[in-house]
Scaffold this active site. Structure first.
Site, PDB file in Angstrom:
ATOM      1  N   HIS A  62       0.868  -1.189   0.058  1.00  0.00           N
ATOM      2  CA  HIS A  62       0.172  -0.011  -0.011  1.00  0.00           C
ATOM      3  C   HIS A  62       0.671   1.530  -0.002  1.00  0.00           C
ATOM      4  O   HIS A  62       0.697   2.229  -0.622  1.00  0.00           O
ATOM      5  CB  HIS A  62      -0.979   0.192   1.296  1.00  0.00           C
ATOM      6  CG  HIS A  62      -1.893  -1.043   1.138  1.00  0.00           C
ATOM      7  ND1 HIS A  62      -3.164  -1.063   0.153  1.00  0.00           N
ATOM      8  CD2 HIS A  62      -2.532  -2.240   1.944  1.00  0.00           C
ATOM      9  CE1 HIS A  62      -3.684  -2.189   0.289  1.00  0.00           C
ATOM     10  NE2 HIS A  62      -3.263  -2.719   1.350  1.00  0.00           N
ATOM     11  N   ARG A  99      -1.884  -2.780  -6.476  1.00  0.00           N
ATOM     12  CA  ARG A  99      -1.688  -3.037  -5.055  1.00  0.00           C
ATOM     13  C   ARG A  99      -1.464  -4.460  -4.830  1.00  0.00           C
ATOM     14  O   ARG A  99      -0.537  -4.871  -4.313  1.00  0.00           O
ATOM     15  CB  ARG A  99      -2.803  -2.559  -4.218  1.00  0.00           C
ATOM     16  CG  ARG A  99      -2.972  -1.108  -4.244  1.00  0.00           C
ATOM     17  CD  ARG A  99      -4.282  -0.774  -3.272  1.00  0.00           C
ATOM     18  NE  ARG A  99      -4.770   0.775  -3.565  1.00  0.00           N
ATOM     19  CZ  ARG A  99      -4.489   1.757  -2.733  1.00  0.00           C
ATOM     20  NH1 ARG A  99      -3.780   1.547  -1.689  1.00  0.00           N
ATOM     21  NH2 ARG A  99      -4.916   2.819  -2.754  1.00  0.00           N
ATOM     22  N   HIS A 116       2.274   1.816  -3.222  1.00  0.00           N
ATOM     23  CA  HIS A 116       1.277   2.385  -4.331  1.00  0.00           C
ATOM     24  C   HIS A 116       0.796   3.734  -4.045  1.00  0.00           C
ATOM     25  O   HIS A 116       0.624   4.508  -5.138  1.00  0.00           O
ATOM     26  CB  HIS A 116      -0.192   1.385  -4.106  1.00  0.00           C
ATOM     27  CG  HIS A 116      -0.987   1.781  -4.995  1.00  0.00           C
ATOM     28  ND1 HIS A 116      -1.063   1.376  -6.488  1.00  0.00           N
ATOM     29  CD2 HIS A 116      -2.117   2.630  -4.841  1.00  0.00           C
ATOM     30  CE1 HIS A 116      -2.066   1.964  -6.934  1.00  0.00           C
ATOM     31  NE2 HIS A 116      -2.951   2.552  -6.184  1.00  0.00           N
ATOM     32  N   GLU A 117       0.711   4.204  -2.531  1.00  0.00           N
ATOM     33  CA  GLU A 117       0.119   5.525  -2.120  1.00  0.00           C
ATOM     34  C   GLU A 117       1.332   6.432  -2.602  1.00  0.00           C
ATOM     35  O   GLU A 117       1.005   7.607  -3.089  1.00  0.00           O
ATOM     36  CB  GLU A 117      -0.174   5.326  -0.857  1.00  0.00           C
ATOM     37  CG  GLU A 117      -1.480   4.642  -0.429  1.00  0.00           C
ATOM     38  CD  GLU A 117      -2.573   5.171  -0.861  1.00  0.00           C
ATOM     39  OE1 GLU A 117      -2.569   6.408  -1.393  1.00  0.00           O
ATOM     40  OE2 GLU A 117      -3.725   4.394  -1.109  1.00  0.00           O
ATOM     41  N   THR A 118       2.489   5.975  -2.608  1.00  0.00           N
ATOM     42  CA  THR A 118       3.609   7.397  -2.524  1.00  0.00           C
ATOM     43  C   THR A 118       4.615   7.043  -3.911  1.00  0.00           C
ATOM     44  O   THR A 118       5.437   7.795  -4.022  1.00  0.00           O
ATOM     45  CB  THR A 118       4.681   7.110  -1.453  1.00  0.00           C
ATOM     46  OG1 THR A 118       5.303   5.860  -1.293  1.00  0.00           O
ATOM     47  CG2 THR A 118       3.988   7.086   0.113  1.00  0.00           C
TER      48      THR A 118
END
EC number: 3.2.1.14
Length: 250
Positions: free
Chosen positions: A106, A229, A109-111
């Site tokens: 996660h 993800r 994926h987020e950063t």
């Protein structure tokens, strides 16, 4: 809300209430006889699993001029982890590896592989859902910041109460202070029950996506993002030598 009860007998729920049922002792339980979704007693620590080599394998895939290069470091991460001794230390060694693989799937994926500190185009989105309990400061913005891209005024306020920062009036600190930034990701992971579902043998990685961004990505809404993800999770499980388990998509 903080529990004012005897935590040798009662669980303190994620919302700060006392009781003994699943709602109190299950996901997000803060203190007391919290229920573990799994059994087993591993010996690996977070720093055993998150080696510098593992860290560099993620960070090296981001451009050299990324704002997160000196912000998202392994030492900053491990310092933040010391505030949450339950992270990555429950159940068997295989469970611990799966939890850490899921967390970093996660985060990656987020950063963008530990590149972005703040949400790209975050200013374009309004993350204020105002209520009496959760006001908004009209001069501040509550867009995604940090490894788990903490968003919304109510999450900033709640995380701030636990981590001792002013989430209402200084949400920017999550993009300024790397230790607090990592701590907010661990706060979300544990208090929102993400840890619980990845460790629960009846659930799996798909359930973690549903908590983090289910409304946007699950049930066919954005399958490409959801599968990205899943791909990171499978990759990190392979690196750590553990099977990813079942129920990967959502």
């Amino acid at each position: 809300q903080n529990c004012q009860c005897d935590t040798t007998i009662y669980c303190c729920s994620q919302h700060g209430y006392c009781g003994n049922s699943y709602d109190y002792c299950g996901p997000g339980c803060q203190a007391g006889p919290c229920w573990d979704p799994c059994e087993g007693d591993g010996t690996l620590t977070v720093s055993d699993i998150v080696t510098q080599e593992f860290w560099d394998g993620i960070a090296s895939q981001a451009a050299a001029n990324c704002p997160g290069k000196s912000f998202y470091t392994r030492s900053n991460f491990l310092e933040a982890v010391s505030a949450y001794p339950g992270f990555g230390t429950k159940c068997t060694d295989e469970d611990r590896k799966r939890e850490i693989a899921a967390y970093f799937a996660h985060v990656t994926h987020e950063t963008g592989h530990l590149c972005y500190i703040e949400e790209r185009d975050g200013h374009a989105n309004n993350y204020c859902q105002e209520s009496q309990q959760y006001p908004c400061n009209p001069n501040k913005e509550y867009f995604g910041r940090g490894p788990m891209q903490l968003s919304w005024n109510y999450n900033y306020i709640d995380a701030g109460k636990e981590l001792h920062f002013d989430g209402l009036n200084d949400p920017d600190i999550v993009g300024r202070d790397p230790i607090i930034s990592f701590k907010t990701s661990l706060w979300f992971w544990i208090r929102k029950g993400v840890q619980y579902v990845i460790l629960d043998p009846n659930q799996g990685f798909g359930a973690t996506i549903r908590i983090i961004n289910g409304g946007q990505e699950c049930d066919g809404h954005n399958t490409a993002q959801m599968m990205a993800r899943v791909g990171y999770y499978q990759e990190y499980c392979a690196q750590l030598g553990v099977s990813p388990g079942n129920n990967l998509p959502c």
